[in-house]
Scaffold this active site. Sequence first.
Site, short mmCIF file in Angstrom:
data_model
loop_
_atom_site.label_atom_id
_atom_site.label_comp_id
_atom_site.label_asym_id
_atom_site.label_seq_id
_atom_site.Cartn_x
_atom_site.Cartn_y
_atom_site.Cartn_z
N GLU A 145 1.04 -1.26 -0.02
CA GLU A 145 -0.10 -0.18 0.23
C GLU A 145 0.52 1.48 -0.01
O GLU A 145 0.86 2.59 0.26
CB GLU A 145 -1.23 0.00 1.66
CG GLU A 145 -1.48 -1.10 1.31
CD GLU A 145 -3.61 -1.13 2.09
OE1 GLU A 145 -3.39 0.02 2.85
OE2 GLU A 145 -4.13 -1.88 2.43
N GLU A 248 -4.63 -8.97 1.26
CA GLU A 248 -5.92 -9.11 2.49
C GLU A 248 -7.17 -9.03 1.72
O GLU A 248 -7.68 -8.09 0.98
CB GLU A 248 -5.69 -7.95 3.19
CG GLU A 248 -3.59 -7.91 3.67
CD GLU A 248 -4.32 -6.50 4.36
OE1 GLU A 248 -4.60 -5.59 4.68
OE2 GLU A 248 -2.66 -5.58 4.43
#
Length: 430
Positions: A145, A248
């Site tokens: 991220e 995720e």
Amino acid sequence: MRSTIVSCLLGAISTVNAIATISVKGSKFFTSDGDQFFLKGIAYQLVPEDPLVDSTQCKLDAALMKEVGANSIRVYHVDPDGDHKDCMSTFEDAGIYLWVDLDTFTTQINQDSPHWNATQLQAFEKVIDEFQQFDNTAGFFVGNEVLTTGNGSVAAPYVKAAARDAKAYRNSKKYRDIPIGYSAADISELRPMLQNYMACGDNSSEALDFFSLNAYEWCGPTSNYQISGYSQLNANVTHYNIPIFFSETGCIKPRPRTFEDQAAIFGDQMNPYWSGAIIYEWIEESNEYGLVSYGEKVDPAAVSAPPDGYPRSGTPTPISPDFDNLSDQWKTLTPSGVKASAYTPSLTPPPCPAYTSDFWDVNGGVALPTLGQTFDAAIQSSITKGTAAAGTATTSAPTTTKTGGGSPGREVQGMGIGLVGVLVGFFWWM
């Protein structure tokens, strides 16, 4: 059944033959036995520095992971100088592979002041050196991220440069071709430009080996393939040329979690294009994403108590009904895939995305940063026009700012609801 397993956790896993290794062919993962590989994974970061140096804890956890049906774990931070042999052997015996992030709090690429230098690369290389020796090391992430806003897209060339140099190091050392990729925040404005950018180009040495997504859009039994946006995610990758998976997932609103998205990910609509999913996360803590707990929460003010009061070691106890719900899903989901020998892909890289005036600030045709380059906003116009490399040469040290990925303002952006909470809670260790 569970009481039997718990009673012999320390010696339950028997030794088996060496585990098959994982590699990439086209848009799929395959084992060295020739079978397509789908991740059924769990995020595993009990402590900030390295959860893979406590052999007793690894044995306790691996036995229960095997029961829930996991074949993979993701670890976000490791100490390359630690002794990982016992833990890696334990997970190998349980049939569990490792997907490990190469960066740390001090070596991660920062979207606010992106750079890629020798200090960062050398740190990545040490992790590669340590974990390449284990057959159950399945893949490396060069970042998690990094891009969380539209103007953060200027960091994309630095992520891709990190993958380029990590791959070059792996090849120069004649290590096994352990796949190297990136874990992205699920931000609709950056998709599909980001995933295409990471795979585009005629030079395969610069493209990622895989791309993955932290996505939390499928929330509760009222969601489905259409409402969650999974249908659009799927539509964006039907011609994707490298493997893609969920690095995720596991929305917690509402609880209990039913994990019904797993049936879609491993079902006929998605498994031709997606290679599985990693559930966030193993340990219960203040964010309440855990599948197991290590005991009752204690008063954080107590002596030697963790800051959030949640124990981080001991005998794992499944959290009901979430643990059983995930187990029940995975037990029924066994995609057969395709044999490597029967798979002859003719996929080509996507076009590199061009500059846009709103969310994508990089022209895909510009040269990647060389080692030691730091982004300079003053040359942004040259970058977007594709007339200059993405930065100016510097020898600056990496930033030491401790920032997590994700956007806390959105409930469904990867580490914004997942790992960021963990990292914030862990800063007391640093």
